[in-house]
Design an enzyme around this catalytic site. Structure first.
Site, PDB file in Angstrom:
ATOM      1  N   VAL A   1       0.764 -17.444  29.459  1.00  0.00           N
ATOM      2  CA  VAL A   1      -0.123 -16.343  29.849  1.00  0.00           C
ATOM      3  C   VAL A   1       0.746 -15.196  30.371  1.00  0.00           C
ATOM      4  CG1 VAL A   1      -1.883 -15.631  31.530  1.00  0.00           C
ATOM      5  CG2 VAL A   1      -2.046 -17.875  30.390  1.00  0.00           C
TER       6      VAL A   1
ATOM      7  N   ILE B   1       0.828  -1.215   0.000  1.00  0.00           N
ATOM      8  CA  ILE B   1       0.000   0.000   0.000  1.00  0.00           C
ATOM      9  C   ILE B   1       0.866   1.271   0.000  1.00  0.00           C
ATOM     10  CG2 ILE B   1      -2.100  -1.005   0.994  1.00  0.00           C
ATOM     11  CD1 ILE B   1      -1.298   0.236   3.713  1.00  0.00           C
TER      12      ILE B   1
ATOM     13  N   TYR C   1       2.336  -0.303  18.003  1.00  0.00           N
ATOM     14  CA  TYR C   1       1.229  -0.680  17.110  1.00  0.00           C
ATOM     15  C   TYR C   1       0.068   0.296  17.223  1.00  0.00           C
ATOM     16  CZ  TYR C   1      -3.148  -3.004  15.812  1.00  0.00           C
ATOM     17  OH  TYR C   1      -4.396  -3.265  15.294  1.00  0.00           O
TER      18      TYR C   1
ATOM     19  N   THR D   1      -8.848   0.145  15.536  1.00  0.00           N
ATOM     20  CA  THR D   1      -8.847  -0.790  16.658  1.00  0.00           C
ATOM     21  C   THR D   1      -9.192  -0.093  17.972  1.00  0.00           C
ATOM     22  OG1 THR D   1      -7.327  -2.078  18.053  1.00  0.00           O
ATOM     23  CG2 THR D   1      -6.317  -0.426  16.675  1.00  0.00           C
ATOM     24  N   ASP D   2      -9.732  -0.861  18.906  1.00  0.00           N
ATOM     25  CA  ASP D   2     -10.021  -0.293  20.236  1.00  0.00           C
ATOM     26  C   ASP D   2      -8.748   0.097  20.977  1.00  0.00           C
ATOM     27  OD1 ASP D   2      -9.073  -2.852  20.869  1.00  0.00           O
ATOM     28  OD2 ASP D   2     -10.841  -3.450  22.014  1.00  0.00           O
ATOM     29  N   GLU D   3      -7.589  -0.405  20.487  1.00  0.00           N
ATOM     30  CA  GLU D   3      -6.328  -0.106  21.180  1.00  0.00           C
ATOM     31  C   GLU D   3      -5.956   1.365  21.089  1.00  0.00           C
ATOM     32  OE1 GLU D   3      -3.140  -2.787  20.891  1.00  0.00           O
ATOM     33  OE2 GLU D   3      -4.419  -4.556  20.829  1.00  0.00           O
TER      34      GLU D   3
ATOM     35  N   LYS E   1      -1.659   2.983  14.546  1.00  0.00           N
ATOM     36  CA  LYS E   1      -3.081   2.923  14.134  1.00  0.00           C
ATOM     37  C   LYS E   1      -3.785   4.242  14.454  1.00  0.00           C
ATOM     38  CE  LYS E   1      -5.088  -0.136  12.657  1.00  0.00           C
ATOM     39  NZ  LYS E   1      -5.301  -0.535  11.231  1.00  0.00           N
TER      40      LYS E   1
HETATM   41  P1  NAD Z   1      -3.460  -9.718   9.677  1.00  0.00           P
HETATM   42  O1  NAD Z   1      -2.125  -9.444  10.248  1.00  0.00           O
HETATM   43  O2  NAD Z   1      -4.034 -11.071   9.743  1.00  0.00           O
HETATM   44  O3  NAD Z   1      -3.480  -9.301   8.124  1.00  0.00           O
HETATM   45  C1  NAD Z   1      -2.907  -8.107   7.658  1.00  0.00           C
HETATM   46  C2  NAD Z   1      -2.894  -8.180   6.145  1.00  0.00           C
HETATM   47  O4  NAD Z   1      -2.324  -6.965   5.634  1.00  0.00           O
HETATM   48  C3  NAD Z   1      -2.038  -9.322   5.598  1.00  0.00           C
HETATM   49  O5  NAD Z   1      -2.710  -9.965   4.554  1.00  0.00           O
HETATM   50  C4  NAD Z   1      -0.790  -8.627   5.085  1.00  0.00           C
HETATM   51  O6  NAD Z   1      -0.156  -9.310   4.030  1.00  0.00           O
HETATM   52  C5  NAD Z   1      -1.346  -7.293   4.642  1.00  0.00           C
HETATM   53  N1  NAD Z   1      -0.336  -6.228   4.629  1.00  0.00           N
HETATM   54  C6  NAD Z   1       0.547  -5.906   5.624  1.00  0.00           C
HETATM   55  N2  NAD Z   1       1.333  -4.887   5.208  1.00  0.00           N
HETATM   56  C7  NAD Z   1       0.924  -4.548   3.970  1.00  0.00           C
HETATM   57  C8  NAD Z   1       1.333  -3.568   3.038  1.00  0.00           C
HETATM   58  N3  NAD Z   1       2.341  -2.719   3.317  1.00  0.00           N
HETATM   59  N4  NAD Z   1       0.694  -3.476   1.858  1.00  0.00           N
HETATM   60  C9  NAD Z   1      -0.327  -4.334   1.556  1.00  0.00           C
HETATM   61  N5  NAD Z   1      -0.741  -5.297   2.395  1.00  0.00           N
HETATM   62  C10 NAD Z   1      -0.128  -5.405   3.582  1.00  0.00           C
HETATM   63  O7  NAD Z   1      -4.418  -8.639  10.329  1.00  0.00           O
HETATM   64  P2  NAD Z   1      -5.938  -8.722  10.808  1.00  0.00           P
HETATM   65  O8  NAD Z   1      -5.968  -9.256  12.180  1.00  0.00           O
HETATM   66  O9  NAD Z   1      -6.736  -9.329   9.732  1.00  0.00           O
HETATM   67  O10 NAD Z   1      -6.256  -7.159  10.918  1.00  0.00           O
HETATM   68  C11 NAD Z   1      -6.795  -6.452   9.801  1.00  0.00           C
HETATM   69  C12 NAD Z   1      -7.049  -5.019  10.225  1.00  0.00           C
HETATM   70  O11 NAD Z   1      -7.940  -4.987  11.329  1.00  0.00           O
HETATM   71  C13 NAD Z   1      -5.806  -4.267  10.686  1.00  0.00           C
HETATM   72  O12 NAD Z   1      -5.886  -2.947  10.233  1.00  0.00           O
HETATM   73  C14 NAD Z   1      -5.887  -4.305  12.208  1.00  0.00           C
HETATM   74  O13 NAD Z   1      -5.242  -3.190  12.770  1.00  0.00           O
HETATM   75  C15 NAD Z   1      -7.389  -4.243  12.403  1.00  0.00           C
HETATM   76  N6  NAD Z   1      -7.908  -4.867  13.635  1.00  0.00           N
HETATM   77  C16 NAD Z   1      -7.596  -6.158  13.958  1.00  0.00           C
HETATM   78  C17 NAD Z   1      -8.180  -6.755  15.074  1.00  0.00           C
HETATM   79  C18 NAD Z   1      -7.870  -8.177  15.460  1.00  0.00           C
HETATM   80  O14 NAD Z   1      -8.283  -8.602  16.542  1.00  0.00           O
HETATM   81  N7  NAD Z   1      -7.194  -8.966  14.647  1.00  0.00           N
HETATM   82  C19 NAD Z   1      -9.076  -6.031  15.860  1.00  0.00           C
HETATM   83  C20 NAD Z   1      -9.369  -4.708  15.496  1.00  0.00           C
HETATM   84  C21 NAD Z   1      -8.790  -4.153  14.372  1.00  0.00           C
HETATM   85  O1  DAU Z   2      -8.022  -5.095  20.521  1.00  0.00           O
HETATM   86  C1  DAU Z   2      -7.859  -5.188  19.139  1.00  0.00           C
HETATM   87  C2  DAU Z   2      -6.481  -5.702  18.852  1.00  0.00           C
HETATM   88  O2  DAU Z   2      -6.482  -7.071  19.260  1.00  0.00           O
HETATM   89  C3  DAU Z   2      -6.049  -5.581  17.406  1.00  0.00           C
HETATM   90  O3  DAU Z   2      -5.988  -4.233  17.042  1.00  0.00           O
HETATM   91  C4  DAU Z   2      -4.681  -6.233  17.190  1.00  0.00           C
HETATM   92  O4  DAU Z   2      -4.344  -6.214  15.817  1.00  0.00           O
HETATM   93  C5  DAU Z   2      -4.752  -7.669  17.674  1.00  0.00           C
HETATM   94  O5  DAU Z   2      -3.466  -8.260  17.594  1.00  0.00           O
HETATM   95  C6  DAU Z   2      -5.254  -7.734  19.117  1.00  0.00           C
HETATM   96  O6  DAU Z   2      -4.280  -7.151  20.036  1.00  0.00           O
HETATM   97  P1  DAU Z   2      -4.005  -7.795  21.477  1.00  0.00           P
HETATM   98  O7  DAU Z   2      -2.664  -7.402  21.911  1.00  0.00           O
HETATM   99  O8  DAU Z   2      -5.151  -7.553  22.388  1.00  0.00           O
HETATM  100  O9  DAU Z   2      -4.095  -9.343  21.043  1.00  0.00           O
HETATM  101  P2  DAU Z   2      -3.169 -10.607  21.384  1.00  0.00           P
HETATM  102  O10 DAU Z   2      -3.866 -11.782  20.804  1.00  0.00           O
HETATM  103  O11 DAU Z   2      -1.747 -10.399  21.054  1.00  0.00           O
HETATM  104  O12 DAU Z   2      -3.291 -10.651  22.976  1.00  0.00           O
HETATM  105  C7  DAU Z   2      -4.558 -10.723  23.606  1.00  0.00           C
HETATM  106  C8  DAU Z   2      -4.324 -10.734  25.117  1.00  0.00           C
HETATM  107  O13 DAU Z   2      -3.633 -11.934  25.471  1.00  0.00           O
HETATM  108  C9  DAU Z   2      -3.459  -9.589  25.598  1.00  0.00           C
HETATM  109  O14 DAU Z   2      -3.910  -9.180  26.882  1.00  0.00           O
HETATM  110  C10 DAU Z   2      -2.071 -10.209  25.725  1.00  0.00           C
HETATM  111  C11 DAU Z   2      -2.371 -11.650  26.084  1.00  0.00           C
HETATM  112  N1  DAU Z   2      -1.395 -12.634  25.605  1.00  0.00           N
HETATM  113  C12 DAU Z   2      -1.054 -12.610  24.286  1.00  0.00           C
HETATM  114  C13 DAU Z   2      -0.141 -13.513  23.789  1.00  0.00           C
HETATM  115  C14 DAU Z   2       0.256 -13.493  22.336  1.00  0.00           C
HETATM  116  C15 DAU Z   2      -0.857 -13.578  26.470  1.00  0.00           C
HETATM  117  O15 DAU Z   2      -1.196 -13.600  27.671  1.00  0.00           O
HETATM  118  N2  DAU Z   2       0.039 -14.470  25.973  1.00  0.00           N
HETATM  119  C16 DAU Z   2       0.441 -14.464  24.667  1.00  0.00           C
HETATM  120  O16 DAU Z   2       1.280 -15.318  24.295  1.00  0.00           O
END
Ligand code: NAD
Ligand code: DAU
Length: 345
Positions: free
Chosen positions: A209, A63, A153, A128-130, A157
């Site tokens: 954890v 992108i 991160y 994201t809520d973060e 965002k």
């Molecule tokens: P993911 O890491 O599974 O996927 C990210 C995708 O973006 C991948 O396909 C990757 O190849 C692509 N990508 C990364 N860098 C790129 C670049 N420079 N150009 C083009 N493509 C690129 O992520 P996800 O969990 O599916 O998250 C998708 C979106 O939702 C993100 O913006 C993330 O911040 C947001 N989000 C995720 C969560 C969650 O819990 N996973 C929650 C809230 C918001």
């Molecule tokens: O809240 C939305 C976000 O959720 C998204 O924007 C992010 O892209 C997504 O990665 C996720 O972020 P978190 O940091 O909340 O998710 P993660 O799965 O990494 O961790 C969830 C919780 O679990 C967090 O409190 C950290 C904890 N954790 C995570 C990992 C990887 C552990 O305790 N052990 C672990 O090994």
């Protein structure tokens, strides 16, 4: 909305959104634009081509590559951009923030510029809520709250959100933003806690954890999140942000217990390990604005976790391939020398 560019469409949430859109909008064409980083996988879109034929296209690209973005927009007569593309894992952002700033900030800017150049295309930013940071006590984050990100991160965002809003204010770009809670479900890369713990438990490996496990998260099912985004594209008010989540958070330890019970695995797999640096203890969204738009989540957090466990149990082919590749080097780097805290203290 006739031709949508879904950036990051080969990632976890993006691929679920692509399927849902193609299924629900027979007149819409979807072009996935994805760099295919470690998290982006063509397997996530397996069968989409055969199922939807000419209504689906794929472009491998970054992108941040303005020229290729513009060529893709022009060639596919794109009228709507939905930006899922991002570096997404907090622990990776703590190790190496660089790519996060590049993709999440500069990349979003490059897409906003393309939308502006092509006559103000409709633009939806997936956030994201973060971005609200750690939330104290009984409070819930409303969309009007100020942003207070605390990790590389979430800072990247939050910057993207501010750019999207600035493009709306300055250039009149028709922008909406959604801020989602933790998603779980099919095709989530097993670095994130729920698929990491499921796949570790299936291999009888310990579940690391972080700290006391009392951190609070709202685990929502990915299709609920995707459905909310679809509704915002249809009915959302331009210039507005929308929180997406169930509005019910649980501790990480409660999530682990649900997951182990669904798998029939013992609690002895739990290992308390050294905490994440700057770990946000609690996120909590006020989702009333999204509910007022007519959306309701289908899954409770517990149902979402159980359904996710079932998917990973039935789809070993998908995650075994990942866990035997790049993933292991990452795992060793993050968990290899991490101190164990059992018993807590
Ligand atoms: P993911 O890491 O599974 O996927 C990210 C995708 O973006 C991948 O396909 C990757 O190849 C692509 N990508 C990364 N860098 C790129 C670049 N420079 N150009 C083009 N493509 C690129 O992520 P996800 O969990 O599916 O998250 C998708 C979106 O939702 C993100 O913006 C993330 O911040 C947001 N989000 C995720 C969560 C969650 O819990 N996973 C929650 C809230 C918001
Ligand atoms: O809240 C939305 C976000 O959720 C998204 O924007 C992010 O892209 C997504 O990665 C996720 O972020 P978190 O940091 O909340 O998710 P993660 O799965 O990494 O961790 C969830 C919780 O679990 C967090 O409190 C950290 C904890 N954790 C995570 C990992 C990887 C552990 O305790 N052990 C672990 O090994």
């Amino acid at each position: 909305m006739k031709s949508i560019l879904v950036t990051g469409g080969a990632g976890f949430i993006g691929c679920n959104f692509v399927r849902l859109t193609l299924r629900n909008y027979p007149d819409v064409r979807v072009t996935v634009y994805d760099k295919l980083t470690y998290a982006g996988r063509l397997e996530n879109l397996a069968n989409v081509d055969e199922q939807f034929g000419a209504r689906y296209g794929f472009v491998q690209g970054d992108i941040c590559d303005a020229a290729l973005v513009e060529e893709t927009v022009a060639r596919n007569e794109i009228d709507t951009i939905v930006n899922f593309a991002a570096e997404t894992h907090v622990d990776r952002s703590i190790l190496d923030p660089d790519e996060f700033i590049q993709t999440d900030v500069f990349g979003t800017y490059a897409l906003l510029e393309a939308a502006r150049k092509f006559g103000n295309l409709r633009f939806h930013q997936i956030s994201t809520d973060e971005v609200y940071g750690h939330i104290e006590g009984q409070r819930h984050s409303a969309e009007s709250d100020s942003l207070a990100p605390r990790s590389p991160y979430s800072a990247s965002k939050a910057s993207a959100d501010l750019f999207a809003t600035a493009y709306h204010t300055t250039y009149g770009l028709p922008v909406t933003i959604s801020r989602g809670a933790n998603n779980v479900g099919p095709y989530q890369y097993p670095e994130k806690v729920v698929p990491l713990f499921i796949t570790n438990a299936l291999n009888n490996l310990p579940l690391p954890v972080f700290g006391d496990g009392q951190q609070m998260r709202d685990y929502q099912y990915v299709t609920d999140h995707c459905e909310a985004v679809r509704l915002i594209l249809q009915r959302g008010q331009i210039g507005e942000a929308y929180n997406i989540g169930t509005g019910r958070e649980m501790t990480n330890l409660a999530m682990v217990e649900i997951l182990l019970d669904e798998l029939g695995k013992p609690r002895s797999l739990i290992r308390h390990v050294e905490d994440r640096q700057g770990h946000d203890r609690r996120y909590s969204l006020d989702v009333s604005k999204m509910l007022a738009l007519g959306w309701e989540p289908e899954y409770t957090p517990e149902e979402a976790i159980r359904a996710t466990v079932r998917w990973y149990r039935e789809n070993e082919w998908w995650w075994q391939a990942i866990r035997s590749g790049e993933f292991q080097a990452y795992y060793d780097r993050v968990y290899g020398n991490r101190k164990t805290l059992n018993p807590l203290g």
